[in-house]
Write a protein that holds these residues in place. Structure first.
Motif, PDB file in Angstrom:
ATOM      1  N   UNK A  36       0.830  -1.200   0.000  1.00 46.84           N
ATOM      2  CA  UNK A  36       0.000   0.000   0.000  1.00 46.84           C
ATOM      3  C   UNK A  36       0.870   1.258   0.000  1.00 46.84           C
ATOM      4  N   UNK A  37       1.904   1.261   0.830  1.00 41.27           N
ATOM      5  CA  UNK A  37       2.815   2.412   0.874  1.00 41.27           C
ATOM      6  C   UNK A  37       3.524   2.613  -0.457  1.00 41.27           C
ATOM      7  N   UNK A  38       3.968   1.524  -1.079  1.00 35.79           N
ATOM      8  CA  UNK A  38       4.645   1.619  -2.374  1.00 35.79           C
ATOM      9  C   UNK A  38       3.674   2.142  -3.434  1.00 35.79           C
ATOM     10  N   UNK A  39       2.438   1.661  -3.409  1.00 36.73           N
ATOM     11  CA  UNK A  39       1.445   2.130  -4.379  1.00 36.73           C
ATOM     12  C   UNK A  39       1.173   3.623  -4.241  1.00 36.73           C
ATOM     13  N   UNK A  40       1.275   4.144  -3.025  1.00 43.66           N
ATOM     14  CA  UNK A  40       1.075   5.585  -2.803  1.00 43.66           C
ATOM     15  C   UNK A  40       2.361   6.388  -2.994  1.00 43.66           C
ATOM     16  N   UNK A  41       3.448   5.716  -3.346  1.00 38.49           N
ATOM     17  CA  UNK A  41       4.700   6.417  -3.589  1.00 38.49           C
ATOM     18  C   UNK A  41       5.545   6.660  -2.354  1.00 38.49           C
ATOM     19  N   UNK A  42       5.166   6.105  -1.232  1.00 37.86           N
ATOM     20  CA  UNK A  42       5.918   6.277   0.025  1.00 37.86           C
ATOM     21  C   UNK A  42       6.931   5.143   0.165  1.00 37.86           C
ATOM     22  N   UNK A  43       7.881   5.114  -0.726  1.00 32.97           N
ATOM     23  CA  UNK A  43       8.832   4.002  -0.781  1.00 32.97           C
ATOM     24  C   UNK A  43       9.742   3.988   0.438  1.00 32.97           C
ATOM     25  N   UNK A  44      10.185   5.152   0.899  1.00 39.41           N
ATOM     26  CA  UNK A  44      11.043   5.196   2.093  1.00 39.41           C
ATOM     27  C   UNK A  44      10.312   4.692   3.324  1.00 39.41           C
ATOM     28  N   UNK A  45       9.022   5.031   3.447  1.00 34.11           N
ATOM     29  CA  UNK A  45       8.229   4.528   4.572  1.00 34.11           C
ATOM     30  C   UNK A  45       8.065   3.009   4.482  1.00 34.11           C
ATOM     31  N   UNK A  46       7.880   2.515   3.264  1.00 34.43           N
ATOM     32  CA  UNK A  46       7.751   1.068   3.060  1.00 34.43           C
ATOM     33  C   UNK A  46       9.049   0.362   3.444  1.00 34.43           C
ATOM     34  N   UNK A  47      10.170   0.955   3.066  1.00 32.99           N
ATOM     35  CA  UNK A  47      11.467   0.365   3.410  1.00 32.99           C
ATOM     36  C   UNK A  47      11.674   0.358   4.920  1.00 32.99           C
ATOM     37  N   UNK A  48      11.314   1.452   5.569  1.00 34.62           N
ATOM     38  CA  UNK A  48      11.433   1.530   7.028  1.00 34.62           C
ATOM     39  C   UNK A  48      10.583   0.459   7.694  1.00 34.62           C
ATOM     40  N   UNK A  49       9.384   0.247   7.175  1.00 30.10           N
ATOM     41  CA  UNK A  49       8.486  -0.757   7.741  1.00 30.10           C
ATOM     42  C   UNK A  49       9.058  -2.166   7.584  1.00 30.10           C
ATOM     43  N   UNK A  50       9.648  -2.450   6.439  1.00 28.23           N
ATOM     44  CA  UNK A  50      10.224  -3.783   6.236  1.00 28.23           C
ATOM     45  C   UNK A  50      11.461  -3.989   7.102  1.00 28.23           C
ATOM     46  N   UNK A  51      12.223  -2.938   7.324  1.00 32.26           N
ATOM     47  CA  UNK A  51      13.438  -3.057   8.148  1.00 32.26           C
ATOM     48  C   UNK A  51      13.096  -3.316   9.615  1.00 32.26           C
ATOM     49  N   UNK A  52      11.910  -2.877  10.048  1.00 32.63           N
ATOM     50  CA  UNK A  52      11.503  -3.091  11.440  1.00 32.63           C
ATOM     51  C   UNK A  52      11.115  -4.541  11.705  1.00 32.63           C
ATOM     52  N   UNK A  53      10.743  -5.261  10.670  1.00 32.59           N
ATOM     53  CA  UNK A  53      10.244  -6.620  10.820  1.00 32.59           C
ATOM     54  C   UNK A  53      11.361  -7.631  10.596  1.00 32.59           C
ATOM     55  N   UNK A  54      11.298  -8.726  11.320  1.00 32.97           N
ATOM     56  CA  UNK A  54      12.277  -9.798  11.135  1.00 32.97           C
ATOM     57  C   UNK A  54      11.669 -10.977  10.358  1.00 32.97           C
ATOM     58  N   UNK A  55      10.482 -10.788   9.804  1.00 28.40           N
ATOM     59  CA  UNK A  55       9.828 -11.845   9.038  1.00 28.40           C
ATOM     60  C   UNK A  55      10.575 -12.105   7.728  1.00 28.40           C
ATOM     61  N   UNK A  56      10.646 -13.354   7.294  1.00 27.36           N
ATOM     62  CA  UNK A  56      11.292 -13.646   6.010  1.00 27.36           C
ATOM     63  C   UNK A  56      10.655 -12.876   4.855  1.00 27.36           C
ATOM     64  N   UNK A  57       9.339 -12.766   4.866  1.00 25.54           N
ATOM     65  CA  UNK A  57       8.637 -12.033   3.815  1.00 25.54           C
ATOM     66  C   UNK A  57       9.073 -10.575   3.786  1.00 25.54           C
ATOM     67  N   UNK A  58       9.194  -9.960   4.943  1.00 31.25           N
ATOM     68  CA  UNK A  58       9.612  -8.564   5.016  1.00 31.25           C
ATOM     69  C   UNK A  58      11.040  -8.385   4.517  1.00 31.25           C
TER      70      UNK A  58
END
Length: 186
Positions: A36-58
């Motif tokens: 959703x963040x990437x679709x809205x153009x918030x790529x840096x926020x999306x990257x920050x969100x993935x870095x916070x997670x330790x899930x393999x998918x993230x």
């Protein structure tokens, strides 16, 4: 019986560790939020969100966002790494499932040899000496089969879970790749 006891301890340790691992990674809600963040153009926020997670998918999605010029290759590489993390210990569990009944049979054969040696020394006049040895020998087979059955069910569950998680990773990686392509075109 000692090798069977060792196999059962190792199997239980792997089963418990993998159970908690898969319990922890069972949520794909982060991926939806990242997309959703990437679709809205918030790529840096999306990257920050993935870095916070330790899930393999993230971690796979983070690789795609970080390396946007070749997101597919980056996510494929990260996916291979994460799949190997998800499969950790499963080859040992598979070996225990295969090896335990064989160790049990080996114990039975050794026990039967000992029973026949007792029969050769004592003679056939004392059946209790022989039957006690036979019963003791069969305990090894029963133990080996029990260890294998107890390890087989979780092993099959974990293999199916790895396959399911791999499919989820592929699904979200493809969706992220499409979203990044759309963003780069805009």
């Amino acid at each position: 019986m000692l090798p069977l006891a060792l196999c059962s301890i190792i199997a239980v340790a792997i089963i418990i560790e993998r159970f908690f691992f898969f319990k922890r990674i069972g949520k794909a809600a982060v991926a939806e939020e990242v997309l959703e963040l990437v679709n809205y153009g918030c790529i840096n926020d999306a990257l920050t969100l993935t870095k916070k997670s330790s899930l393999p998918l993230a971690k796979v999605l983070a690789a795609g966002i970080t390396h946007q010029l070749d997101a597919a290759k980056a996510m494929e590489s990260a996916g291979i790494t994460e799949c190997s993390v998800m499969k950790r210990g499963l080859s040992v569990l598979d070996t225990i499932v295969t090896l335990s009944p064989l160790l049990g049979l080996l114990g039975t054969i050794i026990g039967m040899i000992n029973s026949f040696q007792i029969m050769a020394l004592v003679g056939t006049g004392q059946p209790h000496a022989v039957t006690g040895g036979v019963a003791e020998a069969l305990i090894a087979t029963a133990t080996g089969i029990t260890v294998a059955v107890i390890a087989l069910i979780p092993y099959n569950y974990f293999v199916a879970r790895v396959e399911r998680e791999t499919e989820v990773i592929e699904h979200y990686a493809t969706r992220l790749e499409m979203a990044l392509t759309t963003q780069s075109q805009e």
